[in-house]
Design a protein around this motif. Structure first.
Motif, PDB file in Angstrom:
ATOM      1  N   PHE A 175     -31.019  38.010 -31.195  1.00  0.00           N
ATOM      2  CA  PHE A 175     -31.442  38.391 -29.845  1.00  0.00           C
ATOM      3  C   PHE A 175     -32.950  38.173 -29.723  1.00  0.00           C
ATOM      4  N   GLY A 176     -33.464  38.313 -28.504  1.00  0.00           N
ATOM      5  CA  GLY A 176     -34.914  38.269 -28.318  1.00  0.00           C
ATOM      6  C   GLY A 176     -35.333  37.481 -27.100  1.00  0.00           C
ATOM      7  N   ALA A 177     -36.645  37.423 -26.901  1.00  0.00           N
ATOM      8  CA  ALA A 177     -37.216  36.691 -25.767  1.00  0.00           C
ATOM      9  C   ALA A 177     -36.979  35.200 -25.940  1.00  0.00           C
ATOM     10  N   GLY A 178     -36.709  34.509 -24.825  1.00  0.00           N
ATOM     11  CA  GLY A 178     -36.593  33.053 -24.858  1.00  0.00           C
ATOM     12  C   GLY A 178     -35.174  32.517 -24.927  1.00  0.00           C
ATOM     13  N   ASP A 179     -34.189  33.399 -24.886  1.00  0.00           N
ATOM     14  CA  ASP A 179     -32.789  32.960 -24.969  1.00  0.00           C
ATOM     15  C   ASP A 179     -32.315  32.500 -23.588  1.00  0.00           C
ATOM     16  N   ILE A 180     -32.834  31.348 -23.161  1.00  0.00           N
ATOM     17  CA  ILE A 180     -32.571  30.900 -21.780  1.00  0.00           C
ATOM     18  C   ILE A 180     -31.108  30.558 -21.529  1.00  0.00           C
ATOM     19  N   LEU A 241     -23.894  48.841 -30.189  1.00  0.00           N
ATOM     20  CA  LEU A 241     -24.658  47.801 -29.494  1.00  0.00           C
ATOM     21  C   LEU A 241     -24.561  47.993 -27.975  1.00  0.00           C
ATOM     22  N   ALA A 242     -23.345  48.241 -27.482  1.00  0.00           N
ATOM     23  CA  ALA A 242     -23.144  48.445 -26.044  1.00  0.00           C
ATOM     24  C   ALA A 242     -23.903  49.677 -25.556  1.00  0.00           C
ATOM     25  N   ASP A 243     -23.893  50.746 -26.355  1.00  0.00           N
ATOM     26  CA  ASP A 243     -24.621  51.961 -25.978  1.00  0.00           C
ATOM     27  C   ASP A 243     -26.126  51.700 -25.895  1.00  0.00           C
ATOM     28  N   ILE A 248     -31.042  50.905 -22.634  1.00  0.00           N
ATOM     29  CA  ILE A 248     -32.255  50.135 -22.338  1.00  0.00           C
ATOM     30  C   ILE A 248     -32.241  49.553 -20.923  1.00  0.00           C
ATOM     31  N   THR A 249     -31.064  49.105 -20.464  1.00  0.00           N
ATOM     32  CA  THR A 249     -30.986  48.447 -19.143  1.00  0.00           C
ATOM     33  C   THR A 249     -30.688  49.423 -18.009  1.00  0.00           C
ATOM     34  N   GLY A 250     -30.235  50.608 -18.366  1.00  0.00           N
ATOM     35  CA  GLY A 250     -29.853  51.572 -17.328  1.00  0.00           C
ATOM     36  C   GLY A 250     -28.464  51.335 -16.771  1.00  0.00           C
ATOM     37  N   ALA A 251     -27.704  50.443 -17.398  1.00  0.00           N
ATOM     38  CA  ALA A 251     -26.338  50.156 -16.928  1.00  0.00           C
ATOM     39  C   ALA A 251     -25.391  51.277 -17.373  1.00  0.00           C
ATOM     40  N   GLU A 314     -32.709  48.080 -31.594  1.00  0.00           N
ATOM     41  CA  GLU A 314     -33.198  48.417 -30.240  1.00  0.00           C
ATOM     42  C   GLU A 314     -34.400  47.562 -29.844  1.00  0.00           C
ATOM     43  N   HIS A 315     -35.260  47.249 -30.814  1.00  0.00           N
ATOM     44  CA  HIS A 315     -36.472  46.450 -30.520  1.00  0.00           C
ATOM     45  C   HIS A 315     -36.091  45.097 -29.938  1.00  0.00           C
ATOM     46  N   SER A 316     -35.126  44.462 -30.604  1.00  0.00           N
ATOM     47  CA  SER A 316     -34.729  43.122 -30.196  1.00  0.00           C
ATOM     48  C   SER A 316     -34.028  43.126 -28.839  1.00  0.00           C
TER      49      SER A 316
END
Length: 331
Positions: A175-180, A241-243, A248-251, A314-316
């Motif tokens: 996971f992480g930034a840049g996964d377009i 992972l889902a939790d 983090i997203t508020g979903a 959680e960081h990723s």
């Protein structure tokens, strides 16, 4: 002494992060691209790298690209969890790797790092994290992608026997930034958009793309010839992972566990359903079958020998989510 480096798969998620890091060094970085490659993910470093044209599935196109190259990072590959592209998976992942190894040997490349996958390592059938020594057992769930990644490592082992200095790295679920292209990030997007109302009963090993890219560079510098290194992090169930994603997203939380036998019945029902876009693309039987197992890994070797960092999953997830959110990519 400056090195001449060639990177394949440079426009991909891991490859683009790797190229950005290599571009900060004094080495001369070339990337192997096709004429129609989408270079969006590299837009901020294109002025620092050299484009060389070729295709790993076309052996004759590689010799010119390899001229004068010292080090090769081979991160090109097709990631596809299904059974509709078997011939293409073999052509890119197995024959493409063989072509790269042959061209590297012919060009007298000093070292070759092969970016493989944890699917070429194995499954933790008893939930106990497996390490590099496990005998490949993915054939038990019949995933062609995993088979081709395993066979690509067989090609690397043969090249080592023939005298090419190679190191293998096996990134976990990145996971992480840049996964377009929403590789691992698809699960974040779909939970955010309420398209994944259930979770599979297996688990995965989560790692950040920054950690993986640093470890790949470290593998080039200090990995042992012929060895493989699992590049992973925290082992979490899909429920955990889902939790985390919901937090983090508020979903809304995903509360419905879905065993594989029930998933097969549900999939048949959903295939008759007109509005398929309301359910995640991740819900295909190949992917769900894998996700019903435990892909738990022990990354101690990479931490010990490559100084690979560790951070909680959680960081990723947060890095990826904030990157998507800031670019309005979650709609």
């Amino acid at each position: 002494m400056n090195k001449k480096i060639l990177v394949t798969g440079a426009t991909g998620f891991i490859g683009s992060c790797l190229v950005k890091k290599l571009a900060l060094t004094d080495d001369e970085v070339s990337i192997l691209v096709r004429k129609n490659s989408d270079l969006t993910s590299l837009s901020d470093v294109l002025h620092k790298v050299k484009l060389v044209y070729g295709d790993i599935t076309n052996r004759s196109s590689l010799d010119a690209a390899m001229k004068g190259i010292d080090l090769v990072y081979h991160s090109a590959g097709l990631t596809y969890m299904g059974d509709k592209k078997n011939a293409l998976l073999y052509k890119i992942n197995v024959e493409g790797t063989r072509n790269m190894l042959q061209a590297s040997a012919a060009a007298k490349v000093t070292r070759f790092v092969h970016v493989s996958s944890i699917t070429a390592v194995g499954i933790a059938f008893d939930k106990k994290p497996v390490d590099e020594s496990v005998i490949w057992n993915f054939h038990q769930i019949g995933l062609e992608y995993a088979r081709t990644k395993h066979l690509s490592e067989v090609e690397v082992a043969q090249a080592v026997k023939n005298g090419l200095d190679c190191v293998i790295v096996n990134p976990a679920f990145v996971f992480g930034a840049g996964d377009i292209n929403f590789n691992a990030g698809r699960i974040i997007k779909d939970i955010y958009n309420k398209k994944l109302p259930f979770y599979p009963l297996g688990g995965i090993c989560v790692v950040d793309v920054e950690i993986v890219s640093d470890a790949i560079i470290s593998a080039m510098q200090k990995g042992k010839t012929g060895e493989r290194y699992i590049l992973g992090g925290e082992n979490v169930s899909y429920k955990q992972l889902a939790d985390t994603i919901s937090k983090i997203t508020g979903a809304p939380r995903v509360n419905f566990p879905l065993p594989f036998w029930m998933a097969k019945i549900l999939k048949q029902a959903l295939d008759l359903y007109k509005n398929k876009n309301r359910i995640s693309k991740l819900f295909n039987m190949s992917m769900f079958g894998v996700a019903s197992h435990f892909l738990y890994f022990d990354s101690a070797k990479a931490m010990r020998e490559l100084n690979m960092r560790y951070e909680p999953h959680e960081h990723s997830i947060r890095n990826a989510y904030e990157w998507y959110r800031d670019r309005n990519m979650l709609g």
